[in-house]
Scaffold this active site. Structure first.
Site, short mmCIF file in Angstrom:
data_model
loop_
_atom_site.label_atom_id
_atom_site.label_comp_id
_atom_site.label_asym_id
_atom_site.label_seq_id
_atom_site.Cartn_x
_atom_site.Cartn_y
_atom_site.Cartn_z
N TYR A 1 5.64 66.28 -20.03
CA TYR A 1 5.78 66.98 -18.74
C TYR A 1 4.49 67.72 -18.37
CZ TYR A 1 7.98 70.06 -15.26
OH TYR A 1 8.31 70.73 -14.11
N LYS B 1 2.01 66.98 -15.16
CA LYS B 1 1.71 67.98 -14.12
C LYS B 1 0.21 68.29 -14.06
CE LYS B 1 5.92 68.50 -12.61
NZ LYS B 1 6.29 68.08 -11.24
P1 NAP Z 1 16.02 69.09 -10.04
O1 NAP Z 1 17.02 70.13 -9.61
O2 NAP Z 1 16.27 68.31 -11.27
O3 NAP Z 1 15.78 68.10 -8.80
C1 NAP Z 1 14.94 66.98 -8.89
C2 NAP Z 1 15.45 65.91 -7.94
O4 NAP Z 1 14.60 64.76 -8.06
C3 NAP Z 1 16.87 65.44 -8.28
O5 NAP Z 1 17.65 65.33 -7.11
C4 NAP Z 1 16.62 64.09 -8.93
O6 NAP Z 1 17.72 63.20 -8.81
C5 NAP Z 1 15.42 63.61 -8.14
N1 NAP Z 1 14.75 62.51 -8.84
C6 NAP Z 1 14.60 62.32 -10.17
N2 NAP Z 1 13.97 61.17 -10.43
C7 NAP Z 1 13.70 60.60 -9.23
C8 NAP Z 1 13.09 59.38 -8.85
N3 NAP Z 1 12.62 58.50 -9.75
N4 NAP Z 1 12.98 59.09 -7.52
C9 NAP Z 1 13.46 59.95 -6.59
N5 NAP Z 1 14.08 61.12 -6.90
C10 NAP Z 1 14.20 61.44 -8.22
O7 NAP Z 1 14.58 69.74 -10.24
P2 NAP Z 1 13.90 71.06 -9.60
O8 NAP Z 1 14.01 72.15 -10.59
O9 NAP Z 1 14.35 71.28 -8.20
O10 NAP Z 1 12.37 70.58 -9.63
C11 NAP Z 1 11.71 70.03 -8.51
C12 NAP Z 1 10.24 69.87 -8.83
O11 NAP Z 1 9.69 71.13 -9.20
C13 NAP Z 1 9.95 68.92 -10.00
O12 NAP Z 1 8.78 68.18 -9.75
C14 NAP Z 1 9.74 69.87 -11.15
O13 NAP Z 1 8.94 69.31 -12.16
C15 NAP Z 1 9.04 71.02 -10.44
N6 NAP Z 1 9.13 72.29 -11.16
C16 NAP Z 1 10.32 72.89 -11.37
C17 NAP Z 1 10.35 74.10 -12.07
C18 NAP Z 1 11.63 74.84 -12.32
O14 NAP Z 1 11.57 75.87 -13.00
N7 NAP Z 1 12.77 74.40 -11.84
C19 NAP Z 1 9.17 74.67 -12.53
C20 NAP Z 1 7.97 74.03 -12.29
C21 NAP Z 1 7.96 72.84 -11.59
P3 NAP Z 1 18.79 63.12 -10.03
O15 NAP Z 1 19.16 64.51 -10.39
O16 NAP Z 1 19.92 62.33 -9.47
O17 NAP Z 1 18.05 62.44 -11.13
#
Ligand code: NAP
Length: 246
Positions: free
Chosen positions: A154, A158
Site C-alpha cells: 500500500y 501511494k
Molecule cells: P473505501 O471505503 O474502501 O472505498 C473505496 C471504494 O473503491 C469502494 O467503493 C471500492 O469498492 C472501490 N474500489 C475498489 N477497487 C476498485 C476498482 N478496482 N475499481 C473501481 N472501484 C474500486 O475506502 P476509503 O477509506 O474511502 O478510501 C478512499 C481512498 O482514500 C483510497 O485510495 C485510500 O487508499 C485513500 N486513503 C484512505 C485513508 C483512510 O484512512 N480511510 C487514508 C489514506 C488514504 P468495493 O468496496 O466494492 O471493493
C-alpha cells in the site's frame, strides 16, 4: 470555489471518501460521474447527486482494466458533455508484514491504487486536452510519504501515486491541466473501521488535532484543488492529517 459548468468523475465513489467527494463536488455545482466496481453503491451516490439538482451517471468500472476506463471516459464525455475533473480515489488495502506478503496481495494493491490511477488519467487526459482545461486529483496517503509496517504494498502504491502526480503535472501544464495529490492521514471509513481498537487509540495519540479525520475533510480539499481558486497549484501533495505528519 464554484464548479458550475464542470463535469467531475470520481472513482471509488460508492462509499467513503469517494462518495463524500462526489457529493461535495455536486454541492459546489459540478455534474458528477460516479464510478465504482460496486454498481449498486454507485447508483445510490448518483441518485443523491441528482437529488441535489445536478446531472449524474453511475458506472460500474474496474479501474485496473484500461478498456473499461477508456469506455468510461468516452461515455462520460458524451453523456455529460465534458470531462473536466478526475478524482482518482479507488483504492484497496491487503495488509501484512513484508516477509509474509503474498505476490497476489502485492499485485492486487499496486494494480488498483497505482495502475488504476494511471489508467484513468490516461483515458481522461485526451478529453481534458481538447477542452484545454483539466484538474486531476489523486488520493495518495500519509503512508506513501512515511511508510508503515504491514503496508509495503500500500505505501509503495501511494508513493508511486505521488510520483505519477508530479510527472502528469509537468507533462500536462502546457495544456492548462493541473495534477495534485491529497495525502489523507487516518480517516473514518470502511477501510479504517477494520482496525482493532488498540491500534486506533495508538493512532489517535499521534494526531495533534486529537481526532481521526472524516471523509468531508478530504472532500473539501479536493473541491479546492478542482476549483479555479487553485489554478496556480500543480504537482503538489496536500497533507490532510490533523498534524500527524508535518
Ligand atoms: P473505501 O471505503 O474502501 O472505498 C473505496 C471504494 O473503491 C469502494 O467503493 C471500492 O469498492 C472501490 N474500489 C475498489 N477497487 C476498485 C476498482 N478496482 N475499481 C473501481 N472501484 C474500486 O475506502 P476509503 O477509506 O474511502 O478510501 C478512499 C481512498 O482514500 C483510497 O485510495 C485510500 O487508499 C485513500 N486513503 C484512505 C485513508 C483512510 O484512512 N480511510 C487514508 C489514506 C488514504 P468495493 O468496496 O466494492 O471493493
Amino acid at each position: 470555489m464554484q464548479l458550475s459548468g464542470k463535469v467531475a468523475l470520481v472513482t471509488g465513489a460508492g462509499q467513503g471518501i469517494g462518495k463524500a467527494t462526489a457529493l461535495k463536488l455536486a454541492s459546489y455545482g459540478a455534474d458528477v460521474a460516479v464510478v465504482d466496481v460496486n454498481y449498486e453503491n454507485a447508483l445510490v451516490t448518483a441518485n443523491e447527486v441528482t437529488n441535489m439538482g445536478r446531472k449524474a451517471m453511475a458506472l460500474k468500472v474496474d479501474v485496473t482494466n484500461p478498456k473499461q476506463t477508456d469506455e468510461m471516459a468516452q461515455s462520460v464525455f458524451t453523456e455529460l458533455q465534458g470531462l473536466h475533473i478526475l478524482v482518482n480515489n479507488a483504492g484497496i488495502t491487503r495488509d501484512g508484514l513484508l516477509m509474509r506478503m503474498s505476490e497476489a496481495d502485492w499485485d492486487a494493491v499496486i494494480d488498483v491504487n497505482l495502475k488504476g490511477s494511471f489508467n484513468c488519467a490516461k483515458s481522461c487526459i485526451k478529453y481534458m486536452t481538447k477542452q484545454r482545461w483539466g484538474r486531476i486529483i489523486n488520493i495518495a496517503s500519509i503512508v506513501g510519504i512515511t511508510g508503515n509496517p504491514g503496508q509495503a504494498n500500500y505505501s509503495a502504491s501511494k508513493a508511486g501515486v505521488i510520483g505519477l502526480t508530479k510527472t502528469i503535472a509537468r507533462e500536462m501544464a502546457s495544456r492548462n491541466i493541473t495534477c495534485n495529490a491529497v495525502a489523507p492521514g487516518f480517516i473514518e471509513t470502511a477501510m479504517t473501521d477494520a482496525l482493532p481498537q488498540d491500534v486506533k487509540e495508538k493512532l489517535l495519540a499521534q494526531i495533534p488535532l486529537g481526532r481521526l479525520g472524516g471523509p468531508t475533510d478530504i472532500a473539501m480539499c479536493v473541491v479546492f484543488l478542482a476549483s479555479s481558486a487553485a489554478g496556480y497549484i500543480t504537482g503538489h501533495v496536500m497533507n490532510v492529517n490533523g498534524g500527524m505528519y508535518m
